[in-house]
Design an enzyme around this catalytic site. Structure first.
Site, mmCIF file in Angstrom:
data_model
loop_
_atom_site.group_PDB
_atom_site.id
_atom_site.type_symbol
_atom_site.label_atom_id
_atom_site.label_comp_id
_atom_site.label_asym_id
_atom_site.label_seq_id
_atom_site.Cartn_x
_atom_site.Cartn_y
_atom_site.Cartn_z
ATOM 1 N N ASP A 1 -10.613 2.026 -3.807
ATOM 2 C CA ASP A 1 -11.275 1.595 -2.320
ATOM 3 C C ASP A 1 -12.740 1.761 -2.460
ATOM 4 O OD1 ASP A 1 -9.060 1.118 -0.711
ATOM 5 O OD2 ASP A 1 -8.993 3.185 0.241
ATOM 6 N N ASP B 1 0.836 -1.114 0.045
ATOM 7 C CA ASP B 1 -0.067 0.116 -0.031
ATOM 8 C C ASP B 1 0.916 1.312 0.032
ATOM 9 O OD1 ASP B 1 -2.312 1.505 0.084
ATOM 10 O OD2 ASP B 1 -3.196 0.515 2.003
#
Ligand code: DGJ
Length: 739
Positions: free
Chosen positions: A546, A476
């Protein structure tokens, strides 16, 4: 036709590949003049020279050559200030302190093996030819090598440039683009993909403006604001009509894709590192390599462009080890528990994963020393002793003992000020003297232009992966760069930091993926904030957004599919109401929005898993039984309007065809819609698995497939219905029978 590069006696270079020819020449003045890029030509060297050498009113004439005004001449690698006023591919400061460079042809060679860039990811070769043309500014002794690679089986042209300072004084590079393409005047439109967090990959289509239009990033990541992709299209191009020029980069940092309509309406495309945030000091004898730019030409609309990209990315960009490999289904802890994870909870979730039949448990954020929310601990990659007393290797082993794979989350490039790493090494962050660094998600960016930082990160991640029980890493990266500067570089090299950061990151990824070739790496940057071919060179798949509400995700997947094959993406069934936009949707629609991604999973808490267990068992079973089909197949966008989306996915062996249809808002008395399928064998029958009805391929393509009807009332028994109400979806599965 196989890939072929020919060079005529009078130095016309012809590159002809699967579906295009690309032609340029050395002009009488020794300049590199672009002649043609388009459909394949039988005799490319006979292409007409469309640049008319006519003196234009008010134009300057290039260095005394009769009728030669560079502002109207299509060029392969233009510089500025010698009668061309357009944005240049090369710009910089020479030893005299001025910015005037003029490149002349020096030599060329053709090589069979595609050279790989040393410190940057690059497309793989194989069945390819590469032309290297060397240009030189003889006054300032700057040499520029232009690389052009074409492939026998792939319609992609790979370009890059290498600068070499052959003088004994420093040269400063400000524009060091990878590629320049001058297209002839025509009515063009532009397609690009813009967005932000949880709303990535929105398509915008505009008429080619006069002046300059740039999509770019100066955030240190390629970013969700503009994905590094642009298509210049014939006006009115559709999915299956029109000439399209698509361009992208194998780069994950500050990029620019610049279009400029010049005064004579030629269109110049420049692709490469963003000059706004770049300045490179090229010492005598030193070289500078640009990232690779990729171009495709498609003559049958956006669908054919996407297929060219998809095939190439799978074959020449994605890590070969995972090519056409079915991906595990997974349960990710993020939306199940957020930071509230501990050994007991993870093991419970692992049991739930087994119950619903997923293949892998992924421990997302929250597992390391002191990390209870997003204010601390990034940088300290040791398991939190209180919550994971037995440590990650033991947890991984226990998860695997349940028959699952084990995956773990890292955000290696970041550090929280509240961390041991920052206390030990405050100098290791991207920052400038005298200014307080701006925080993003309470964190700072580590300075990967410093090799000691790269080594530290390698050691930290290696410590965890070396236990041998980690099958997957989610990588990430959750902030953009600000106050870009490095304590490791001299004052006059501060504008090199962003690019040097990328070199450090690629070095780290290269080392880790080489040491752990079997670990499946997934690229993530708050979703799609760094979704590009640079990262996808190391990571077989990426977390595209997301946004896990399926309706929000439809646009994202549809937009991304212009460039990216969906087998480089992952998706999961998240909670409802959705945590990003509050929308309530069915499990089916949540699953189907991501059904054509390579990796499918769930991120739900134990209560939700129990409540929807039967559905989850069904969809995870479907995910597993279709996992092999979801890699290497063909994706087609059939319908995309305000209220409907319909996609087709054809398995690699072409034996199974899936159609996913989404109807967004319900309404009464709707028309009966059809989807015209694409790329079927017209003479074969396709049996719809749901009801055994057989359809002829030609009929499905010409007459179309009647789509299910959304209504609150029953119309006829002949009609197939969707779930009533908003956000409904349907999946058709066809099996091909012998023709
Ligand atoms: C952002 C990612 O996109 C999410 O999936 C999740 O991993 C969080 N970061 C964790 O902090």
């Amino acid at each position: 036709m196989s890939a072929m590069i020919t060079v005529s006696e009078n130095l016309i270079f012809s590159l002809t590949s699967k579906n295009f020819s690309y032609v340029f020449r050395v002009s009488a003045e020794g300049l590199i003049e672009h002649l043609y890029y388009g459909g394949p030509l039988q005799n490319p060297e006979h292409v007409s020279i469309h640049h008319q050498r006519t003196q234009r009113e008010t134009s300057s004439v290039f260095e005394g050559h009769q009728h030669l005004n560079l502002s109207g001449m299509p060029q392969e690698f233009p510089s500025f200030g010698t009668s061309d006023y357009r944005f240049p591919a090369l710009h910089g400061r020479n030893a005299d302190g001025n910015t005037i460079f003029s490149l002349q042809y020096k030599k060329h060679k053709i090589v069979k093996e595609k050279p790989r860039l040393k410190k940057l990811p690059s497309a793989r070769g194989g069945d390819s030819e590469t032309l290297v043309v060397t240009l030189e500014d003889t006054l300032h002794k700057l040499e520029v090598e232009l690389f052009y690679t074409i492939y026998a089986d792939y319609g992609v042209l790979v370009r890059s440039a290498k600068f070499k300072n052959k003088s004994d004084v420093e040269i400063q590079l400000q524009h060091a683009f990878s590629s320049a393409l001058d297209l002839p005047p025509a009515e063009y439109e532009v397609l690009h993909l813009h967005g932000t967090w949880a709303r990535e990959f929105n398509e915008e289509r505009i008429a080619m403006p006069k002046g300059r239009f740039v999509i770019e990033s100066a955030r240190g990541t390629s970013s969700a604001a503009h994905n590094p992709f642009i298509a210049v299209m014939q006006k009115g191009a559709t999915e299956d009509y029109g000439r399209v020029y698509g361009t992208t980069l194998i780069y994950s940092g500050n990029f620019a894709l610049s279009l400029e309509t010049g005064e004579f309406e030629d269109v110049r495309l420049l692709a490469g590192i963003n000059p706004f945030s770049f300045h490179w000091r090229l010492k005598p004898g030193k070289k500078f390599c640009t990232p690779e730019a990729l171009h495709v030409y498609a003559d049958k609309g956006l669908r054919s462009m996407s297929h060219l990209w998809h095939d190439f990315i799978r074959e020449k960009i994605s890590p070969p080890k995972f090519k056409n490999k079915a991906r595990p289904t997974y349960l990710n802890t993020w939306e199940a528990a957020y930071f509230d994870v501990d050994e007991t909870k993870v093991l419970h979730l692992a049991n739930k994963a087994v119950e619903v039949g997923v293949d892998m448990l992924v421990l997302d954020d929250g597992w390391f020393e002191g990390r209870r929310d997003d204010t601390s601990s990034l940088g300290d990659w040791r398991a939190d002793k209180a919550r994971f007393p037995s440590g990650i290797p033991s947890l991984a082993a226990r998860v695997k003992a349940k028959g699952l794979k084990f995956g773990i989350w890292f955000e290696p490039e970041m550090v929280n000020p509240d961390s041991q790493l920052f206390k030990d090494h405050p100098e290791w962050v991207i920052q400038v003297p005298g200014r307080k660094p701006s925080l993003g998600r309470n964190q700072l960016t580590l300075d990967l232009s410093r090799s000691e930082v790269v080594d530290y990160l390698y050691g930290q991640i290696d410590d965890i992966l070396s236990c041998g029980d980690v099958d997957y890493v989610k990588w990430d990266m959750n902030r953009n760069m600000t106050e870009v500067g490095s304590g490791g570089l001299s004052r006059n090299r501060q504008r090199e930091v962003s690019h040097r950061y990328m070199l450090g990151l690629y070095n780290l990824l290269e080392r880790l993926t080489t040491t752990y070739p079997d670990v499946l790496f997934e690229n993530c940057a708050s979703g799609g904030n760094r979704f590009d071919l640079g990262m996808l060179s190391y990571m077989p798949q990426g977390w595209i957004s997301d946004m896990c509400d399926p309706i929000g995700r439809l646009d994202i997947i549809n937009g991304a599919s212009y460039l990216y094959p969906l087998d480089v993406t992952a998706a999961y069934i998240g909670p409802s109401p959705n945590h990003q936009n509050g929308r309530k949707t069915s499990i089916q629609t949540r699953f189907l929005a991501g059904v054509f991604c390579a990796a499918r999973g769930i991120s739900l808490n134990e209560t939700d898993i129990d409540a929807y267990k039967d559905d989850l068992v069904h969809f995870m079973d479907l995910a597993k039984s279709t996992a092999q089909d979801m890699v290497g197949g063909r994706f087609d966008r059939l319908i995309k309007n305000q209220n409907e989306v319909c996609w087709q996915y054809t398995s690699r062996d072409e034996q199974t065809v899936y159609i996913a249809y989404f109807h967004i808002l319900s309404a009464p008395n709707l028309p009966f819609r059809r989807a015209r399928l694409m790329g079927l064998d017209p003479k074969s029958d396709y049996i719809l698995v749901d009801d055994g009805i057989s359809y002829r391929g030609d009929a499905l393509m010409q007459n179309g497939l009647p789509l299910p009807y959304v209504t609150t009332s029953h119309v006829s028994d002949e009609v197939r219905y969707m779930d009533k109400g908003d956000f409904s979806s349907h999946l058709f599965t066809f099996k091909k029978t012998a023709s």
